[in-house]
Enzyme design. Structure first.
Site, PDB file in Angstrom:
ATOM      1  N   ASP A  60       0.861  -1.157   0.000  1.00 47.21           N
ATOM      2  CA  ASP A  60       0.000   0.000   0.000  1.00 47.21           C
ATOM      3  C   ASP A  60       0.909   1.221   0.000  1.00 47.21           C
ATOM      4  O   ASP A  60       2.097   1.109   0.289  1.00 47.21           O
ATOM      5  CB  ASP A  60      -0.853  -0.055   1.267  1.00 47.21           C
ATOM      6  CG  ASP A  60      -1.726   1.154   1.416  1.00 47.21           C
ATOM      7  OD1 ASP A  60      -2.206   1.631   0.383  1.00 47.21           O
ATOM      8  OD2 ASP A  60      -1.910   1.610   2.534  1.00 47.21           O
TER       9      ASP A  60
ATOM     10  N   GLY B  27      -4.299   4.141  -5.212  1.00 43.55           N
ATOM     11  CA  GLY B  27      -5.366   4.750  -5.995  1.00 43.55           C
ATOM     12  C   GLY B  27      -5.039   6.168  -6.401  1.00 43.55           C
ATOM     13  O   GLY B  27      -5.908   6.896  -6.842  1.00 43.55           O
ATOM     14  N   ASP B  28      -3.808   6.538  -6.271  1.00 44.37           N
ATOM     15  CA  ASP B  28      -3.438   7.922  -6.551  1.00 44.37           C
ATOM     16  C   ASP B  28      -3.468   8.220  -8.042  1.00 44.37           C
ATOM     17  O   ASP B  28      -3.582   7.335  -8.879  1.00 44.37           O
ATOM     18  CB  ASP B  28      -2.020   8.190  -6.045  1.00 44.37           C
ATOM     19  CG  ASP B  28      -2.011   8.397  -4.558  1.00 44.37           C
ATOM     20  OD1 ASP B  28      -3.092   8.668  -4.009  1.00 44.37           O
ATOM     21  OD2 ASP B  28      -0.942   8.260  -3.965  1.00 44.37           O
TER      22      ASP B  28
ATOM     23  N   GLY C  55     -10.922   0.066  -5.580  1.00 44.68           N
ATOM     24  CA  GLY C  55     -10.171   0.186  -4.345  1.00 44.68           C
ATOM     25  C   GLY C  55      -9.666  -1.127  -3.811  1.00 44.68           C
ATOM     26  O   GLY C  55      -8.957  -1.863  -4.495  1.00 44.68           O
TER      27      GLY C  55
ATOM     28  N   ILE D 232     -10.914  -3.913  -3.107  1.00 43.50           N
ATOM     29  CA  ILE D 232     -11.262  -5.196  -3.726  1.00 43.50           C
ATOM     30  C   ILE D 232     -10.274  -5.481  -4.855  1.00 43.50           C
ATOM     31  O   ILE D 232      -9.759  -6.570  -5.014  1.00 43.50           O
ATOM     32  CB  ILE D 232     -12.695  -5.165  -4.254  1.00 43.50           C
ATOM     33  CG1 ILE D 232     -13.639  -4.856  -3.098  1.00 43.50           C
ATOM     34  CG2 ILE D 232     -13.048  -6.471  -4.906  1.00 43.50           C
ATOM     35  CD1 ILE D 232     -15.050  -4.640  -3.503  1.00 43.50           C
TER      36      ILE D 232
ATOM     37  N   LYS E 208      -7.305  -4.388  -5.084  1.00 42.62           N
ATOM     38  CA  LYS E 208      -5.990  -4.717  -4.534  1.00 42.62           C
ATOM     39  C   LYS E 208      -5.876  -6.211  -4.291  1.00 42.62           C
ATOM     40  O   LYS E 208      -4.902  -6.851  -4.662  1.00 42.62           O
ATOM     41  CB  LYS E 208      -5.780  -3.971  -3.215  1.00 42.62           C
ATOM     42  CG  LYS E 208      -5.388  -2.531  -3.381  1.00 42.62           C
ATOM     43  CD  LYS E 208      -5.044  -1.958  -2.015  1.00 42.62           C
ATOM     44  CE  LYS E 208      -4.702  -0.482  -2.122  1.00 42.62           C
ATOM     45  NZ  LYS E 208      -4.419   0.107  -0.822  1.00 42.62           N
TER      46      LYS E 208
END
Lengths: 855, 366
Positions: A57, A524-525, A589, A591, A593
């Protein structure tokens, strides 16, 4: 003879021992949080040594998750906050000077402030605050997690401060008109921007003395008479001179005088025009007297900016202090001016406010607003109390909150504006979510032109922020006329929040990559942000070829990822290449990942490790072979579902490279040794079958047979599995390449070990056999020397195999041998009627000597 | 590009509250053990360690081997096979016409010649080959408490003894397959004096069993009661025996379960070819050798059948030394291993001397 069970038990015990050492490692201890590594899974230590893919992350894992307001863009104008950046860097340099000596005492804090006094005025406040916080932290350590000092202290941008000061003291604008007096529309934007920052959140306010009080006092915008009286008193009693402004140390010495002055100045403005929240709806009423706060605070989306400009130009010469004008010319004085504003806010907030937010971003923004004197004072279910510069406390009736969720990627508050009485929606959210919704306002072409310009500029700024690796947020608002929410918003501006990398993150990632681990960052950036972070943490090197894949749906993304991965694998791009970077896009998001992790794990059949800190990483942590939770700012969910919980990302380095390597090598060697031991011993019995007609009889007492694995030789393999260090820790840290090299060729080693065991058991059996051949030796007398020599050879084998021998090894060997001989002697003498055992010692030298000599 | 790449050291560098009386820090103890920094010896094999090891092993093992070998060679041992497989063998007839229940014993006499005089005590063994006394079911087929004299076990032998526990509804004493198959040949030695007389050599029947066996492990029922016949009342002899257990020897101290021949037999041999101590010829006083050089004859009362499992029976005369009976293996093994080590040491030393000069220091310094 008990192989499977005893091996199983031994492995469990060994893993427990390994966990014990991991748990006790000083390098995996975080002094700040006073937390060790938590080993929540006790039986996957060896997996740490075989990781091939690492999924990380970003926020909170690679980074501190301590958001610091870095810069912002309002009205299409960028405010770079250079001071802020410099402060962060200086602070950073200071910190690195400190090195690893983490025992920062009050004394060192002072010396730092001395050494840095010349560099920046702001450092004074920094260090002063630091000391102050040190004191408060002792009483309230729990709040530290949410409000770090750096996050709290945002140095205002001088340009922005100047503009803000505009309506505090309109005279300044006159004197400085050439350098770009802000238009009133811009001021409107600015004020709205900060108001939005302050209220568009779910931050809970508390102070040191009153934790989590909701609303301290119900204040209306109208001042009570008593307060007005005290204003006057302060004004009259506060003596101040230009000198006090010119020299920063003196500012520090007498902040109150400054504060009084600034405070008073603001108040006089409001006194002259007693603000009535609902009266001033028309801009024409805003007078010449420059009570700009009234007008500028009013939302006027369709306002003709020309009128406002004219208005602002006509600020009257009601002047409070002349010396302030002089100070504008000097840079240092400008700093001082910033400081005054800051001190102003500080003193107004007679006790330090602590903000506790759901996400650190929110807190960072609130602190940023506070730096510009838009202080969130309290929150209740119906209203928010906000201090505005020059106005004082306002109660903002809160009509509705649309909380943040990851699908909409924005949140909104609906409030009744305290000054205009209009119902206003303030929205804060990701740029992708906001920018699409910001339509052109209705109104004149000119206004649209300006607005389009603002949008373009803001978009440019957003892009540049992202390239710097900043987290971007957009702020927008809308005056509600009917039931329409969050569409065709007016873009106010955007913020860039810096989330600093944790210490040693680049080094760690570099080491992990050298170790042959493919590191993926799932975030998610924005793409630019992600790429920048990847460069920052050395995930991407300057020479790497960057492949970018984008896709719409989840399935397409999965297929694409796999294809990409296979392609990269096939073409043999080194590990540092493209697969190091993955951007988990879209709203799916967490999920997604976990899907990425599962995809890689299943399709490539590799050992995966996922590391994350937030609730959105839980699924990823659970899917991966090894899940590592970072106990950080975002609660305990990741930790609870993880196998190991660490507090800093850098701990991964030692955890994987040293402990993983050790645990893996230890366990492998332990199992090999265990197999060797059993093959060696059981084969002795096997060879005997040739001489007892394959009847299954044994030449050993049954008790010795049972206890041989259970007692006499049970501890040496455990030693092997817990204590051995094939390579020293510092070597493993320095040469990460050893990590992948540690993967021993198991089948090959296994068969070598088994053959070795066969050979040794042959020697161990047939030497006594030949020595006793044809003699009158009885069954157990024949077995005893064989057992004894086998035991000694097994122990000696470990001396040869074991890379490190400590006194514990010696002790264990001594006890193992002693336990055997002791048991045999005691057992045979004590129970001689039941067991026709022979003498124990016998010929073991004969058996052992040539056997080992022959090796 | 790298504008934001500054990394954070610990942001809050404060001391955690760790003073006395404060809450206990969870910081791991900084001990060598817990931090895995115990001083360790790493056994790295270098020329400096391996070469001396080889030489030491060689120099240690060769003398030991020589000593063992010489000792073994000094032991005099004579072995004679009296199974009677060949038709020319004196015991051929006995081996052919055998039956367990034959009432008339078959005897045969085997002459032999001792080339050397036996000076010290001479031990007489009988040896059996291809006899798996170590077979799992055979080894278990005994009742130790019965043999210890337990009256209850005497009348109710353990199930381990099956099918040799009861015979004609009477408990067998001693029960089990081991006892049932007890060696029952009688061996007698005669010295054929050069002057023509035939002198029987005195064979001691006692002192052949282990002391613990005879005095601790084995015991007759009824304690020290002189009347063994009464003690064994109600039991029957093993099927293959000719006489009951209380009639093994006239000497009360060597009768019943504590008969030493019986005890020796009950100590099962580890290997299918074994010998068991049968008698001891004590050294005579003076300078007279125990067994002088000359002609002897072995008189066998041939009771024990081995032809059915292709076994062999031998009679062995042996002196013993500190290392037991004659066995050259250990000496040879030690000499071999020692020589190999020494040889390897020399070879490695040469190699090391010739090729190892480059990193001489690194090797030797260890």
């Amino acid at each position: 003879v008990l192989i499977p069970i005893s091996l199983y038990v031994s492995i469990e015990v060994v893993k427990l021992g390994q966990i014990y050492f991991i748990h006790n490692d000083l390098d995996l201890y975080n002094q700040q949080l006073d937390s060790r590594i938590q080993c929540r899974a006790l039986n996957i230590t060896e997996d740490l040594g075989q990781i091939q893919y690492l999924f990380s992350d970003k926020t909170g894992t690679l980074t501190e998750n301590k958001m610091v307001f870095r810069r912002c863009s309002i009205y299409g104008v960028e405010y770079p906050h250079e001071e802020n950046a410099r402060r962060l860097e200086v602070y950073e340099a200071d910190r690195s000077e400190e090195g690893s000596g983490r025992s920062v005492t009050l004394q060192s804090g002072r010396s730092r402030s001395l050494s840095c006094r010349h560099s920046s005025v702001s450092l004074h406040t920094l260090t002063a605050e630091e000391e102050e916080e040190e004191l408060t932290n002792h009483s309230q350590p729990s709040t530290r997690a949410f409000c770090s000092r750096v996050a709290k202290e945002v140095l205002p941008d001088p340009e922005l401060v100047r503009k803000l000061n505009w309506f505090l003291s309109p005279a300044l604008a006159l004197s400085d008109g050439s350098s770009g007096a802000p238009s009133s529309l811009e001021l409107t934007y600015i004020t709205d921007f900060f108001l939005a920052l302050a209220i568009c959140n779910s931050v809970v306010v508390s102070s040191a003395s009153q934790p989590r009080h909701v609303v301290r006092e119900e204040q209306t915008s109208l001042k009570s008479l008593e307060e007005i009286k005290t204003m006057f008193q302060r004004l009259s009693f506060s003596p101040f001179s230009a000198l006090s402004i010119l020299s920063p140390p003196q500012i520090k010495a007498s902040p109150h005088s400054l504060a009084h002055r600034m405070f008073a100045r603001g108040k006089t403005g409001s006194l002259d025009f007693p603000p009535s929240s609902n009266s001033t709806t028309d801009e024409s009423e805003s007078s010449l007297e420059g009570t700009l706060e009234t007008s500028s605070l009013r939302p006027k989306p369709d306002l003709s900016s020309r009128v406002m400009e004219g208005n602002s130009g006509q600020t009257a010469g009601r002047e409070v202090k002349d010396d302030v004008i002089d100070s504008k010319t000097d840079g240092a004085r400008q700093d001082a001016e910033d400081l005054t504003l800051e001190e102003d806010c500080k003193s107004e907030a007679d006790e330090e406010l602590l903000y506790e937010a759901e996400s650190p971003d929110e807190a960072a923004l609130v602190y940023a607003a506070q730096a510009y004197c838009c202080t969130l004072r309290g929150r209740s279910a119906e209203s928010l109390t906000v201090d505005l510069p020059g106005i004082g406390s306002l109660s903002v009736p809160l009509l509705h909150i649309l909380p943040f969720d990851s699908d909409r990627k924005k949140m909104s508050v609906v409030v009744r504006h305290p000054l205009t009485g209009q119902v206003v929606v303030y929205t804060k959210g990701a740029d992708s979510a906001i920018m699409d919704l910001t339509g052109a306002p209705k109104g004149a072409d000119e206004a649209q032109e300006i607005y389009r310009h603002i949008r373009e500029q803001t978009q440019n700024h957003l892009d540049s922020y992202a390239r710097e690796g900043l987290r971007t947020l957009c702020i927008a608002k809308k005056v509600l006329e009917e039931e329409e929410l969050e569409i065709s918003l007016t873009l106010l501006g955007s913020t860039g929040i810096v989330d600093r990398l944790q210490e040693e993150v680049p080094e760690t990632i570099e080491a992990l990559q050298k170790a042959g681990i493919k590191v993926w960052i799932l975030t998610g950036d924005k793409k630019e942000t992600a790429v920048n972070i990847a460069y920052a943490c050395k995930l991407l090197g300057p020479n790497d070829q960057l492949l970018t894949a984008s896709c719409e749906s989840k399935d397409a993304c999965a297929a694409l990822l796999l294809e990409l991965q296979l392609e990269v694998d096939r073409s043999g791009v080194p590990a540092a290449g493209n697969p190091g970077k993955c951007r988990s896009d879209g709203g799916a998001g967490f999920i997604l990942k976990s899907q990425v992790v599962r995809l890689v794990r299943d399709q490539l059949a590799v050992m995966t490790l996922a590391v994350g800190d937030g609730a959105n990483d839980v699924s990823m942590i659970q899917v991966a072979d090894v899940g590592i939770g970072i106990s950080g700012q975002e609660g305990m969910q990741a930790v609870m579902s993880s196998d190991f919980a660490i507090s800093r990302f850098k701990h991964l380095r030692k955890l994987l490279l040293v402990h993983g390597h050790w645990c893996y090598a230890r366990l492998a060697n332990m199992i090999l040794y265990f197999i060797y031991k059993n093959v060696m011993f059981v084969n002795l019995l096997f060879w005997y079958q040739f001489f007892c007609g394959f009847s299954g009889s044994v030449m050993t007492n049954a008790w010795v047979l049972i206890l041989f694995n259970l007692l006499f030789t049970s501890v040496p393999p455990l030693l092997c599995g817990v204590l051995d260090q094939h390579t020293a820790a510092h070597t493993l840290m320095q040469l990460p390449q050893l990590y992948s090299a540690s993967k021993v060729s198991v089948p090959h080693m296994f068969w070598v070990t088994v053959l070795d065991a066969f050979y040794q058991s042959l020697v161990c059996f047939f030497v006594p056999y030949c020595a006793f051949a044809g003699s009158s030796v009885s069954v157990l007398s024949f077995g005893s020397p064989i057992n004894a020599s086998a035991l000694l050879i097994i122990l000696l084998h470990q001396v040869i195999e074991s890379p490190t021998l400590t006194w514990i090894h010696a002790l264990v060997w001594l006890l193992s041998a002693a336990s055997y001989f002791g048991f045999v002697l005691l057992f045979e003498s004590g129970d001689v009627t039941l067991c026709s055992g022979g003498f124990a010692g016998g010929n073991n030298d004969d058996g052992g000597g040539p056997a080992e000599g022959g090796r | 590009m790298m504008a934001s790449s500054y990394t954070a050291k610990e942001e809050d560098g404060h001391i955690t509250v760790s003073g006395p009386g404060a809450l206990r820090s969870r910081k791991p103890e900084n001990t060598a053990f817990k931090q895995q920094r115990l001083p360790a010896w790493q056994p790295i094999l270098t020329a400096g360690t391996v070469l001396p090891a080889f030489f030491i092993i060689g120099l240690l093992f060769i003398p030991i081997g020589i000593g063992l070998f010489v000792t073994s060679n000094n032991i005099k041992e004579f072995e004679i096979d009296y199974t009677g497989v060949d038709a020319s063998s004196p015991c051929y007839n006995c081996s052919q016409s055998f039956s367990w229940n034959s009432s008339r014993p078959c005897t045969c006499s085997i002459p032999f010649y001792l080339e050397q005089p036996y000076e010290s005590n001479v031990y007489v063994y009988y040896g059996l080959s291809n006899f798996y006394q170590n077979h799992r079911r055979y080894v278990k087929s005994r009742d130790d408490s019965q043999l210890n004299g337990d009256p209850k076990s005497l009348m109710e032998p353990s199930k381990e003894c099956e099918p040799y526990a009861f015979h004609e509804n009477k408990p067998i004493a001693p029960c089990g397959a081991i006892a049932n198959s007890m060696f029952n040949d009688t061996l007698e030695l005669f010295y054929n004096d050069p002057n023509g007389t035939k002198v029987q050599i005195l064979l001691n029947t006692t002192g052949i069993a282990w002391w613990t066996d005879k005095h601790v492990k084995f015991g007759n029922p009824g304690g020290n009661s002189p009347n063994l016949t009464a003690a064994f009342q109600g039991t029957t002899k093993p099927i293959n025996w000719r006489r009951p257990v209380f009639d093994l020897d006239a000497d009360e101290a060597n009768n019943g379960f504590i008969n030493e021949d019986f005890i020796v037999w009950m100590r099962t041999a580890a290997l299918p070819t074994f010998r068991k101590l049968y008698r001891i010829i004590n050294k005579k006083s003076g300078m007279v050798p125990t067994l002088p050089r000359g002609n002897y004859s072995l008189e066998v009362v041939y009771n024990y059948p081995v032809r059915s499992f292709e076994g062999r029976k031998r009679m062995i005369l042996s002196t013993i030394s500190w290392m037991g009976g004659k066995n050259p293996f250990l000496g040879i093994a030690y000499i071999t291993v020692g020589s190999v080590c020494f040889f390897l040491g020399v070879v490695l030393l040469l190699i090391h001397h010739k090729c190892g000069n480059r990193n001489n220091n690194a090797d030797i310094s260890n």
